[in-house]
Write an enzyme that holds these catalytic residues in place. Structure first.
Site, short mmCIF file in Angstrom:
data_model
loop_
_atom_site.label_atom_id
_atom_site.label_comp_id
_atom_site.label_asym_id
_atom_site.label_seq_id
_atom_site.Cartn_x
_atom_site.Cartn_y
_atom_site.Cartn_z
N CYS A 1 -14.76 -3.74 0.36
CA CYS A 1 -13.34 -4.00 0.61
C CYS A 1 -12.86 -5.14 -0.29
O CYS A 1 -13.63 -5.75 -1.02
CB CYS A 1 -13.13 -4.36 2.08
SG CYS A 1 -13.84 -5.97 2.52
N ARG B 1 0.85 -1.19 0.00
CA ARG B 1 0.00 0.00 0.00
C ARG B 1 0.89 1.24 0.00
O ARG B 1 1.83 1.35 0.80
CB ARG B 1 -0.89 -0.01 1.23
CG ARG B 1 -1.92 1.12 1.29
CD ARG B 1 -2.74 1.04 2.55
NE ARG B 1 -3.50 -0.20 2.63
CZ ARG B 1 -3.85 -0.79 3.77
NH1 ARG B 1 -3.46 -0.28 4.92
NH2 ARG B 1 -4.56 -1.90 3.74
N CYS C 1 -13.00 -2.06 6.73
CA CYS C 1 -12.17 -1.29 5.79
C CYS C 1 -13.00 -0.41 4.86
O CYS C 1 -12.54 0.65 4.45
CB CYS C 1 -11.29 -2.22 4.98
SG CYS C 1 -9.99 -3.00 5.96
N ARG D 1 -1.34 6.63 9.64
CA ARG D 1 -1.34 6.12 8.28
C ARG D 1 -1.63 7.23 7.27
O ARG D 1 -1.56 8.41 7.60
CB ARG D 1 -2.35 4.98 8.17
CG ARG D 1 -2.00 3.80 9.09
CD ARG D 1 -2.88 2.61 8.83
NE ARG D 1 -2.51 1.45 9.64
CZ ARG D 1 -3.08 0.25 9.54
NH1 ARG D 1 -4.04 0.05 8.65
NH2 ARG D 1 -2.69 -0.74 10.30
#
Length: 1532
Positions: free
Chosen positions: A1388, A1028, A1437, A1097
């Site tokens: 997700c 990611r 998510c 994040r």
């Protein structure tokens, strides 16, 4: 009482009762035959057979896939095998029929086309050695089917039972034949002898020339095997062990004139003959008589070899070998004295082969002087029909009396209205002095309307799934594409579609077309020299084209221009050339076929193409899914056309799979077209049924490619001329046959030198890992280690789903060892089942997966224990500890799922004679300490019984290693990651490193589509990594897009995911490509550090295409926060970015110190997420994050500051009420200059106060709820030295994206495109990835990724606008014409890569929406946005807890349904139904949507509507998420 309505059902039932295996031959896998629906219904219901120990195996085979080849393997294995089929396979299968006649195989044949079938299919195969039986009514179909099976078993010969289903369509329903009668007639004892005898023949076919034999002298039901080494039990002398009817059968036998045997059955019962004799026609006759005698005594129904109806003294008879004898009989009965056919008898055969002349003469009245023979044979190949000749020979040999006059007729189509006229003509001719032979009666062709039955379904069609490859060909070659054997082509003189589709026909058509083009070129050259055109322009262009006609690029470039100019010329000369305008193109010429071409009977045309050396392309689509049987069969039943072509040495060969690598398919097709010579592309598209959904096809493809059943490769025999390798492997595993070919010319060693990582895979063919050997070695090694230990043995076997059961088993093993026991701990599936009975003490520890299922690593052993009939556990002491969740399935009817695997195992072990050590222990996640509560009560009892309950001096157990320990010991996130990357023995990294790599932006995963099959093959899971990127605000340049695309193509799985966190995500990156992928991302001036892990994040930001200035300022703040909160460790650069000289590479920023001023050595307790939303759009779900910043603009329209929310979060654990989602709480207003500091201080308070002991309680939301909002806020303000101001007013209108073109205040254009669930990939229907890459090459602006997984083509200038619109249209990217429900949806990743997924999400939500769109359209809601989200697990998510409607995976195919979320993303939803499947989902959603359409208030959103009508209670905040749910858990 149940009744039977059709002949197909009657036959299918008898076949199922009488078989171990039924081969169901069907028009296609999605279209049922007359029999298949019933057969599959019985198998699905697990109906029992009278022959088979368990449930008979029903194998569906396509009619054009050489279906009778499927019979060899089961008959060699001693299985009673039956085939149900239409008649259209019979003639093509003659070579098989000769061989299969030697076995007790029954083939039930439905004659085609129904109503007017061609009995020539039967007469053509009459001499193959089978016995032939015919039925003509519904009752006969059942009785003769039973006769066929009994006859096959008693005679040892194959039997063909044929019938026309149309004959019985008007019959009344009949009762099922009783199972008792079927058992008696079949003779199941004799069937067991066949089942107990297996052939040692290893060749594809059974032995040719092997005669069916019988042992004379045996009586009763116990015939012994032949003594001559035959591998089949012998046929019977006595038909069923009962005495013959001496008054009829015995006497008639002794009277036979042409019998080869003079020994009556009564005599044979006392005669000893040591030499087996062939099964004779007399044996068949006597067995049939015996069977029919049994039927007569039980049912009263009589059968003979020939049926006769009519006067006993008739002089004229009609012998019918065709359809509907009932119609003929009815006409004869109603005949008047004026009719030529009055007083006529009707004869029809029941036993057609062997032809028993004496049985015919017995039923035919002696008074008969004339016989009309009607044969329903479409194509007469001889003057005299085969049945007429049979009849003539029989009657001539019947005695001294004068032979009747016999006249043959060809029977055409007759309906009820023409029957009288036809019969009059037949008998008028018969009774004349000189009757004419071979007249055709009725219409030669049946009515077109009658072709609507099964015969129409057997017409060749291309399955819709296979259109994927056709679409790719069309995309690549467009107008140039010419498919010579296209099914829809109209070719004069060739009516049979199967002929038109064959490679032989296509090859000939291509050769003819090439000759045609040569003539056309000559015509063009001639025309160019004339002045026959209206203007002079065409001559010039035609001359140019004629010179370049053989050069594809030049000819194809000129062709459109020439066609246009000729079209405007208008002259006869131009018109003449335009009649064949397609020939102006240098065509891309293809033959397209299926894997039917690969079977023996369809391979000759392929051979001709290859042998010719002509420049022809073949695309062969193979649809056989991987299975053990298919893998074994592939080298035997089917030729490997690819390998066959490679051995020719002159052909380009590729093996491709569109659902594995779209790019490789494109490349192979382009290379094939460019190759000068034959080209063969083997294209894989596996399906069990043509209506399989793409998800199933994808999963089957991945399995087959991964195991090497379908390797991906390209072979160019001329590559050496260009200095390239001939063989290019595009997947990692190959099969043995291909491996042997490569070794021959040293290609294997070359490949290994170039790709050393493939060496281990290439050196072993797929499936060669023998699981039994692995188990044995592992257990033996374990036992060797235990040899020196004292104490009682204790074997601990576990089945673990998420690691708890495994950890518990290992801990139990350690504790047992400390108490002096000899302990061995293994996964259940790793233990050899055959050794279970030799163990002394066995402890099973099993978790509960799915709907009360065993975890994957225990399923095989459980199946063996459950179904094992020879397991003896009387000397084994056992116990079980089970782990489960008593509240996981709240409904009463589902309660039995709680700890079901453990309970079932305990009961089964006891049933097999095992002795209980202690009672089963049950661990419940709902207990105060979870499963530990039950375990701590159960374990001491175990030690007590084993005599080790009071051992002193036990060592202290080390505490379990936690994530906090891993972080603290990691040396600032280094761990042993670098060493693990260099370990080539596995595709995985260590468990500790798996936690640490998250901080570096990558998760280790495995492909769950392949998990089961790889385990069965003895392989480790298909490990790969998800990467990611960290991309603040989701903004990327066009250049970066191209670089991301290249990473996905060359280092990942050829797809990209745009995530709900507004960044790029790559899947399928294998360990060897992980470092190059990281380096490529950094080379694109991006990074992955802190994209995952217990740190801050990726910082999100609203996309806001309509206000670019405000977006720019806000985006800068997002980047500032992101940079400010980055970890400082240099481990990332050391591990991923060092160059070849081990020097750090400074790309995308560098770190200079190795400590963490913000985070410390243990970083944060859990992940930390920040987002920014710009009103009126809450497109980043600002309430769902640890910190949510709501941008406030000043009066000048510029960014002023932010309202700050804190404590949102989505993660939940099913049925654990201590966990819940939460929305952010308002802290107050912060100006833009200091907002990054405010975020830092909130993070510090979380760092120092978050729960590091329980990761499920470690998020900021719990810290705030535990400390109290005011206390937490005060600590933040104390650290900060400032106070939050009062929040500024704001207003949200939606949290979805605005699709289509928008213009900002600077005059720049932005296009928001719909990317369903964020997946960027190419498919045959939609080359999205290619399109976006091509646009990026010319786009001068940038891209914005949205928080809803969509994409904005941003900052398009006015002068580029038309170009962008054209390109978007070209690649279908301009389409936003979807329902608002679909546009507002999100999912997700879930399966196959996410290790936490419990159910499908990304791959399923689009299908579910499609099924709901009908009711949306019906109720006029296509444009009404409803926020619907789906996740595969409760970790959230896709932020499901804020959706108006959400589906959260509970088990495979089962979801919890939540309702009532706020449309603006500001209110949590609440549980409405638990563990529901698709049928229930649709049953709830369709009426709800209809009601919403009718009863909603103006502007009312669905989430508000369901609360207003009382369907669900509103959730005020996270702590009441579990209160007042619509579904209350039921008590036992």
């Amino acid at each position: 009482m149940a009744s039977i309505l059709s002949a197909g059902e009657a036959v299918a039932r008898i076949a199922y009762l009488s078989s171990d295996v039924v081969i169901s031959v069907q028009p296609s896998l999605s279209i049922d035959s007359e029999f298949s629906h019933f057969l599959h219904q019985y198998a699905t219901n697990k109906a029992s057979s009278l022959i088979c120990k368990g449930v008979p195996e029903v194998q569906s085979v396509r009619h054009n896939a050489d279906p009778l080849l499927s019979v060899y393997q089961p008959v060699r294995s001693g299985k009673i095998t039956t085939v149900t089929t239409s008649s259209n396979i019979l003639v093509k299968s003659i070579p098989h029929l000769y061989r299969l006649a030697q076995y007790p195989v029954v083939i039930h044949v439905s004659l085609n086309p129904a109503g007017y079938p061609d009995y020539g299919d039967i007469t053509s195969i009459r001499n193959v050695g089978f016995t032939f039986l015919q039925s003509s009514s519904l009752q006969e179909a059942q009785d003769i089917a039973l006769t066929a099976h009994a006859l096959a078993i008693r005679s040892g010969k194959g039997v063909i039972h044929f019938f026309d289903v149309a004959n019985s369509k008007s019959d009344q329903p009949i009762a099922h034949e009783s199972r008792d009668l079927v058992t008696k007639v079949i003779n199941t004892d004799l069937a067991k002898q066949y089942q107990g005898t297996k052939s040692e023949d290893t060749s594809l076919y059974v032995s040719e020339g092997r005669a069916q034999v019988r042992t004379i002298g045996l009586s009763g039901d116990h015939a012994a095997p032949a003594s001559n080494g035959s591998d089949s039990p012998v046929a019977r002398a006595s038909a069923d062990g009962t005495p013959r009817d001496q008054s009829s059968a015995s006497s008639s036998s002794s009277d036979r004139k042409n019998s080869s045997s003079v020994v009556s059955e009564a005599e044979s019962a006392t005669t000893v003959d040591s030499q087996p004799k062939p099964v004779s026609s007399e044996d068949i006759d006597s067995i049939c008589e015996s069977i029919w005698s049994q039927l007569r005594s039980h049912t009263g129904r009589k059968y003979n070899a020939f049926n006769y109806s009519g006067p006993a003294n008739t002089e004229s008879a009609l012998f019918l070998f065709g359809s509907d004898p009932g119609l003929f009989a009815a006409e004869f009965e109603s005949a008047t004295q004026a009719d030529f056919f009055r007083n006529v008898g009707l004869v029809t055969p029941v036993l057609y082969r062997p032809w028993l002349a004496e049985r015919l003469t017995e039923v035919l009245p002696k008074s008969v002087k004339r016989v009309a023979v009607l044969e329903q044979v479409r194509r007469k190949t001889t003057k005299w029909g085969p049945v007429l000749l049979d009849l003539l020979m029989s009657l001539k040999a019947s005695g001294p009396q004068k032979t009747p006059v016999i006249v043959g007729y060809q029977l055409g189509y007759l309906d009820y209205n023409t029957m009288t006229q036809a019969l009059s003509g037949i008998f008028q001719n018969l009774l004349s002095e000189s009757p004419i032979q071979n007249l055709e009666i009725g219409a030669h062709e049946g009515p077109k309307g009658s072709l609507s039955g099964m015969q129409k379904e057997f017409e060749l069609t291309q399955p819709k799934l296979e259109n994927a490859y056709m679409k790719i060909l069309d995309q690549l070659f467009g107008q140039r594409l010419f498919v010579a054997n296209a099914l829809g082509a109209k070719d004069a003189g060739v009516k049979d579609a199967s002929i038109r589709a064959s490679p032989e026909y296509g090859f000939g058509a291509l050769l003819a077309r090439r000759e045609h083009r040569k003539r056309f070129v000559s015509e063009v050259q001639t025309a160019a020299k004339t002045r026959d055109f209206t203007t002079d322009t065409p001559q010039k262009w035609l001359s140019q084209w004629a010179l370049a006609a053989t050069e594809a690029d030049q000819a194809n470039k000129l062709a459109p221009e020439i066609i246009q100019r000729l079209s405007t010329d208008g002259s006869p000369a131009a018109y003449k050339l335009l009649k064949f305008k397609g020939l102006f193109y240098k065509e891309s010429q293809w033959l397209i076929g299926s894997d039917a071409w690969a079977y023996d009977l369809g391979n000759s045309g392929v051979h001709h193409v290859l042998a010719s050396g002509e420049n022809i392309n073949m695309l062969v689509i193979d649809s056989t899914p991987y299975s053990e049987r298919a893998a074994q069969d592939a080298a035997r039943r089917k030729k490997d056309i690819g390998l066959y072509a490679m051995n020719f040495g002159n052909a380009y060969v590729a093996s491709v799979a569109v659902y594995s690598s779209y790019t490789q398919v494109l490349q192979a097709m382009l290379e094939a077209e460019a190759f000068d010579g034959p080209s063969v592309i083997m294209a894989y598209l596996p399906y069990n049924s043509e209506v399989d959904n793409p998800l199933t096809v994808l999963q089957e493809t991945k399995k087959s490619v991964d195991l090497g059943y379908w390797p991906l490769y390209r072979w160019d025999p001329k590559a050496a001329e260009k200095g390239e390798q001939a063989f290019k492997l595009d997947s990692e595993r190959i099969k043995q046959e291909l491996q042997e070919f490569l070794r021959r010319d040293n290609h294997m060693s070359q490949l290994m030198r170039r790709h050393p990582q493939f060496s281990a895979n290439l050196s072993e063919s797929y499936g060669s890992e023998v699981r039994k050997v692995q188990k044995r070695k592992a257990k033996d090694a374990y036992e060797a280690l235990l040899e020196g230990l004292q104490g009682a043995p204790m074997t601990v076997l576990f089945a673990s789903d998420n690691g708890n059961a495994e950890n518990l088993a290992k801990r139990l093993g350690r504790r047992g060892k400390a108490r002096g026991l000899k302990t061995m701990v293994m996964a259940m599936d790793d233990f050899p089942l055959e050794d279970l009975g030799n163990e002394e003490n066995v402890v099973f520890i099993t978790a509960t997966a799915g709907q009360g299922e065993f975890p994957q690593n225990g399923r095989n052993m459980w199946e063996g224990v459950k179904n094992g009939t020879d397991l003896d556990l009387v000397n084994v002491s056992f116990t079980v500890f089970a782990l489960g969740d008593s509240h996981y399935w709240p409904r009463k009817e589902d309660k039995h799922y709680y700890n079901k695997p453990g309970k079932d195992l305990f009961a089964r072990l006891a049933a097999l004679g095992g002795k209980q050590i202690v009672d089963i222990g049950l661990g419940d996640d709902q207990d105060p300490d979870g499963y530990q509560t039950g375990y701590e009560d159960w374990e001491p009892k175990l030690w007590e019984v084993l005599g080790v309950g009071h051992v002193e001096g036990l060592p202290d157990e080390p505490p379990p290693i936690t994530n906090e320990d891993i972080k603290a010991a990691s040396n600032f996130l280094r761990g042993t990651i670098a060493e693990g990357l260099h370990d080539e023995s596995t595709g995985a990294i260590s468990a500790a490193d798996q936690q640490l790599t998250k901080f570096h932006g990558t998760y280790m995963q495995d492909d769950r589509d392949l998990r089961d099959e790889r385990k069965a093959q003895g392989l480790e899971p298909a490990y790969s990594f998800m990467i990611r990127c960290r991309l603040p605000g989701g903004v990327a340049t066009a250049q970066q897009w191209q670089q991301m695309d290249a990473i996905a193509t060359h280092l990942g799985n050829e797809t990209m995911k745009l995530t709900t966190r507004q960044t790029f995500q790559f899947h399928g990156v294998v360990k060897g490509k992980l470092r190059p992928a990281m380096q490529a991302i950094n080379a694109a001036l991006m990074t992955t550090i802190a994209a995952c892990g217990d740190v801050n994040r990726n910082v999100m930001c609203s996309s806001l295409p309509e206000l670019s200035e405000l977006h720019r300022d806000t985006h800068e703040v997002a980047k500032k926060i992101s940079d400010h909160l980055l970890p400082s460790t240099t481990a990332y650069h050391e591990i991923w970015l060092k160059d070849e000289n081990d020097k750090n590479v400074q790309v995308a920023g560098d770190a200079v110190q190795d400590f963490e001023p913000l985070y410390g050595p243990t970083y944060l307790p859990r992940k930390f997420k920040i987002t920014i939303a710009i009103p009126p759009h809450n497109d980043t779900d600002v309430y769902a994050h640890d910190i949510g910043l709501i941008a406030i603009k000043g009066e000048d329209g510029k960014l002023q500051g932010f309202n700050l929310l804190a404590g949102g979060g989505m993660g939940v654990t099913h049925n654990m009420k201590k966990t819940y989602p939460q929305v952010g709480r308002m802290f107050g207003y912060v100006d833009k200059e200091t907002v990054h500091v405010a975020c830092e201080k909130i993070m510090f308070v979380q760092r120092d106060n978050g729960d590091r002991a329980n990761r499920k309680h470690a998020r900021l939301k719990y810290t705030i709820d535990t400390m109290g909002l005011d206390v937490f806020k005060a600590q933040v303000e104390e650290l900060w030295g400032k106070k939050f101001e009062e929040p500024k007013p704001f207003h949200f209108e939606s949290n979805i994206d605005t699709f289509g073109w928008q213009k900002d205040e600077k005059g720049m254009h932005h296009f928001t495109m719909f990317i369903e669930n964020g997946r960027i990939e190419d498919t045959a229907d939609f080359p999205m990835k290619t399109g976006l890459k091509e646009i990026a090459k010319v786009h001068k602006g940038d891209y914005r990724l949205t928080g809803n997984q969509h994409l904005i083509l941003s900052n398009v200038s006015e002068d580029q606008l038309d170009t962008m619109k054209e390109m978007l249209k070209k690649y279908k990217l301009d389409n936003t014409n979807f329902s608002a429900l679909r546009l507002s949806s999100s999912a997700c990743v879930a399966f196959p890569t996410c290790g936490l997924a419990m159910a499908e999400s990304e791959r399923y939500l689009p299908e579910l929406i499609t099924k709901l769109e009908g009711v949306i359209e019906e109720n006029g809601m296509r444009q009404d946005s409803i926020v619907m989200r789906m996740t595969g697990c409760p970790n959230g998510c896709a932020r499901p807890w804020l959706a108006e409607v959400a589906f959260v995976g509970k088990a495979f195919g089962a979801y919890n349904m939540y309702l009532g979320g706020g449309y603006h993303g500001n209110r949590l939803n609440k549980l409405y139904r638990s563990s529901i499947k698709e049928e229930e989902i649709l049953g709830i959603m369709k009426p709800l949507l209809k009601r919403y359409a009718l009863e909603r208030n103006e502007g009312e959103r669905l989430g508000d509507f369901v609360i207003r009508i009382g369907m669900i209670k509103a959730t005020r905040e996270g702590r009441d998420f579990h209160d007042d749910t619509a579904e209350v858990e039921e008590d036992e």
